[in-house]
Design a protein around this motif. Structure first.
Motif, PDB file in Angstrom:
ATOM      1  N   PHE A 261       0.828  -1.212   0.000  1.00  8.71           N
ATOM      2  CA  PHE A 261       0.000   0.000   0.000  1.00  8.71           C
ATOM      3  C   PHE A 261       0.862   1.262   0.000  1.00  8.71           C
ATOM      4  O   PHE A 261       0.468   2.301  -0.536  1.00  8.71           O
ATOM      5  CB  PHE A 261      -0.911   0.031   1.235  1.00  8.71           C
ATOM      6  N   GLU A 262       2.044   1.175   0.601  1.00  8.05           N
ATOM      7  CA  GLU A 262       2.900   2.342   0.770  1.00  8.05           C
ATOM      8  C   GLU A 262       3.840   2.567  -0.412  1.00  8.05           C
ATOM      9  O   GLU A 262       4.531   3.585  -0.466  1.00  8.05           O
ATOM     10  CB  GLU A 262       3.734   2.169   2.048  1.00  8.05           C
ATOM     11  N   LEU A 263       3.892   1.626  -1.338  1.00  3.85           N
ATOM     12  CA  LEU A 263       4.834   1.684  -2.443  1.00  3.85           C
ATOM     13  C   LEU A 263       4.154   2.077  -3.749  1.00  3.85           C
ATOM     14  O   LEU A 263       2.943   1.884  -3.920  1.00  3.85           O
ATOM     15  CB  LEU A 263       5.502   0.318  -2.630  1.00  3.85           C
ATOM     16  N   GLU A 264       4.937   2.628  -4.662  1.00  2.00           N
ATOM     17  CA  GLU A 264       4.456   2.848  -6.015  1.00  2.00           C
ATOM     18  C   GLU A 264       4.285   1.492  -6.696  1.00  2.00           C
ATOM     19  O   GLU A 264       4.848   0.481  -6.264  1.00  2.00           O
ATOM     20  CB  GLU A 264       5.437   3.718  -6.801  1.00  2.00           C
ATOM     21  N   TYR A 265       3.525   1.492  -7.787  1.00  2.00           N
ATOM     22  CA  TYR A 265       3.187   0.235  -8.461  1.00  2.00           C
ATOM     23  C   TYR A 265       4.408  -0.623  -8.753  1.00  2.00           C
ATOM     24  O   TYR A 265       4.444  -1.801  -8.400  1.00  2.00           O
ATOM     25  CB  TYR A 265       2.415   0.530  -9.757  1.00  2.00           C
ATOM     26  N   ARG A 266       5.410  -0.065  -9.404  1.00  4.95           N
ATOM     27  CA  ARG A 266       6.548  -0.884  -9.833  1.00  4.95           C
ATOM     28  C   ARG A 266       7.321  -1.449  -8.636  1.00  4.95           C
ATOM     29  O   ARG A 266       7.791  -2.589  -8.670  1.00  4.95           O
ATOM     30  CB  ARG A 266       7.472  -0.084 -10.750  1.00  4.95           C
ATOM     31  N   GLU A 267       7.468  -0.666  -7.585  1.00  3.98           N
ATOM     32  CA  GLU A 267       8.156  -1.148  -6.385  1.00  3.98           C
ATOM     33  C   GLU A 267       7.352  -2.258  -5.718  1.00  3.98           C
ATOM     34  O   GLU A 267       7.915  -3.261  -5.261  1.00  3.98           O
ATOM     35  CB  GLU A 267       8.369   0.003  -5.415  1.00  3.98           C
ATOM     36  N   ALA A 268       6.039  -2.072  -5.649  1.00  7.63           N
ATOM     37  CA  ALA A 268       5.186  -3.084  -5.028  1.00  7.63           C
ATOM     38  C   ALA A 268       5.216  -4.383  -5.831  1.00  7.63           C
ATOM     39  O   ALA A 268       5.251  -5.485  -5.267  1.00  7.63           O
ATOM     40  CB  ALA A 268       3.759  -2.561  -4.920  1.00  7.63           C
ATOM     41  N   ARG A 269       5.234  -4.256  -7.143  1.00  8.93           N
ATOM     42  CA  ARG A 269       5.297  -5.434  -8.018  1.00  8.93           C
ATOM     43  C   ARG A 269       6.604  -6.194  -7.802  1.00  8.93           C
ATOM     44  O   ARG A 269       6.624  -7.424  -7.702  1.00  8.93           O
ATOM     45  CB  ARG A 269       5.160  -4.993  -9.474  1.00  8.93           C
ATOM     46  N   GLU A 270       7.701  -5.447  -7.720  1.00 12.38           N
ATOM     47  CA  GLU A 270       9.000  -6.064  -7.500  1.00 12.38           C
ATOM     48  C   GLU A 270       9.038  -6.790  -6.154  1.00 12.38           C
ATOM     49  O   GLU A 270       9.593  -7.883  -6.035  1.00 12.38           O
ATOM     50  CB  GLU A 270      10.095  -5.007  -7.568  1.00 12.38           C
ATOM     51  N   LEU A 271       8.426  -6.170  -5.123  1.00 12.67           N
ATOM     52  CA  LEU A 271       8.382  -6.791  -3.807  1.00 12.67           C
ATOM     53  C   LEU A 271       7.643  -8.125  -3.855  1.00 12.67           C
ATOM     54  O   LEU A 271       8.149  -9.144  -3.352  1.00 12.67           O
ATOM     55  CB  LEU A 271       7.690  -5.853  -2.814  1.00 12.67           C
ATOM     56  N   LEU A 272       6.470  -8.153  -4.453  1.00 16.49           N
ATOM     57  CA  LEU A 272       5.688  -9.385  -4.502  1.00 16.49           C
ATOM     58  C   LEU A 272       6.380 -10.449  -5.340  1.00 16.49           C
ATOM     59  O   LEU A 272       6.386 -11.633  -4.982  1.00 16.49           O
ATOM     60  CB  LEU A 272       4.285  -9.105  -5.058  1.00 16.49           C
ATOM     61  N   MET A 273       6.991 -10.033  -6.436  1.00 14.65           N
ATOM     62  CA  MET A 273       7.648 -11.007  -7.314  1.00 14.65           C
ATOM     63  C   MET A 273       8.932 -11.571  -6.704  1.00 14.65           C
ATOM     64  O   MET A 273       9.497 -12.533  -7.235  1.00 14.65           O
ATOM     65  CB  MET A 273       7.921 -10.376  -8.682  1.00 14.65           C
TER      66      MET A 273
END
Length: 305
Positions: A181-193
């Motif tokens: 929730f706290e990250l921009e889309y690309r950062e959040a995507r990288e985290l999940l991946m």
């Protein structure tokens, strides 16, 4: 409770493949939201709901706070989308709970929608709390204590090991599901991946349906097909990168609400409705071509005209 709505269609919203815990019988849809049984039907512009949840929870879940005229204005970029907006007008994204959404989409890998629903029901029956005719979604704490072999009994198959690992990471605090929730889309995507068992499609589904990242554009076989059929001339690049190329194109072309466009395109493939007959080749306006050219990453998307 009765909730007055505009630009909302309950049937298409719950039938479009984004959620797996709703059943339709007669006028009513029945599902489980945040541990509560919810019964819902539509009466004209009124959403009629029978549940223990409060009104704000229902408004939030069905995204009745989304500005649909603004969303339609942005994604209505060509005859294909114009057709789909008129055909499925009122289809809204669902705002799901992150933990349930994550596990549900991890369970969805290489499965049909009926099989996904079956596995998730089995997961709730074996590990959740009884709620009358259905079950709550099991917590990470409960799943962390089971074994891979027992998880396989819910028909999760090879997905069991990864789901068990994620449950244990969440239970131990090693994976904080509040962080995206706290990250921009690309950062959040990288985290999940970075988590085993979560690839680009699952990450984008979870970000779109649970984390308000409406620019996420999940690419599965249906989306791969429909995008190449109607937007193929703009998707130039190595086959190995086609999913990334499609996602980048969609974000540049449909903008911040690309995820809404994705769901309308996806539903056109699974709804059994009349197939799309338009091709956008040679019909994309100069204005939208300039949007594509000004926002695409260098070397990723090429207008070959």
């Amino acid at each position: 409770m009765h909730i007055r709505t505009k630009d909302f269609d309950l049937d298409s919203t719950l039938d479009c493949g984004q959620v797996f815990r709703w059943q339709h019988s007669g006028e009513w849809w029945t599902g489980v939201v945040r541990g509560h049984i919810v019964r819902a039907r539509q009466d004209g512009c009124d959403l009629v709901v029978d549940t223990g949840l409060d009104r704000d929870s229902i408004v939030r879940y069905f995204r009745l706070d989304d500005d649909m005229p603004e969303i339609y204005k942005r994604i209505n970029t060509d005859p294909v989308m114009d057709d789909l907006i008129h055909r499925f007008r009122g289809l809204r994204l669902i705002r799901q709970e992150p933990w349930e959404c994550l596990i549900s989409y991890m369970a969805s890998s290489c499965k049909s929608i009926p099989n996904i629903k079956d596995s998730i029901f089995n997961l709730g029956r074996q590990y959740g709390d009884e709620l009358g005719r259905d079950f709550s979604f099991p917590t990470s704490e409960v799943l962390a204590k089971t074994t891979e072999n027992r998880l396989r009994e819910t028909k999760l198959g090879f997905r069991s090991a990864n789901i068990l690992e994620v449950a244990r990471k969440v239970d131990k605090g090693e994976l904080d599901l509040g962080t995206p929730f706290e990250l921009e889309y690309r950062e959040a995507r990288e985290l999940l991946m970075g988590v085993r068992g979560i690839g680009p499609k699952i990450a984008d589904c979870v970000l779109l349906f649970a984390y308000d990242k409406r620019e996420a554009f999940p690419v599965d076989t249906h989306i791969f097909s429909v995008m190449n059929e109607h937007y193929g001339r703009f998707l130039v690049g190595p086959k190995s990168r086609q999913s990334d190329i499609i996602g980048e194109f969609a974000r540049s072309y449909f903008g911040q609400y690309a995820g809404y466009a994705q769901q309308y395109l996806f539903y056109s493939r699974i709804s059994g409705d009349n197939p799309l007959t338009h091709s956008v080749d040679c019909k994309i306006t100069k204005e939208t071509q300039s949007i594509i050219k000004s926002t695409r990453p260098p070397g990723r998307i090429t207008d070959s005209s």
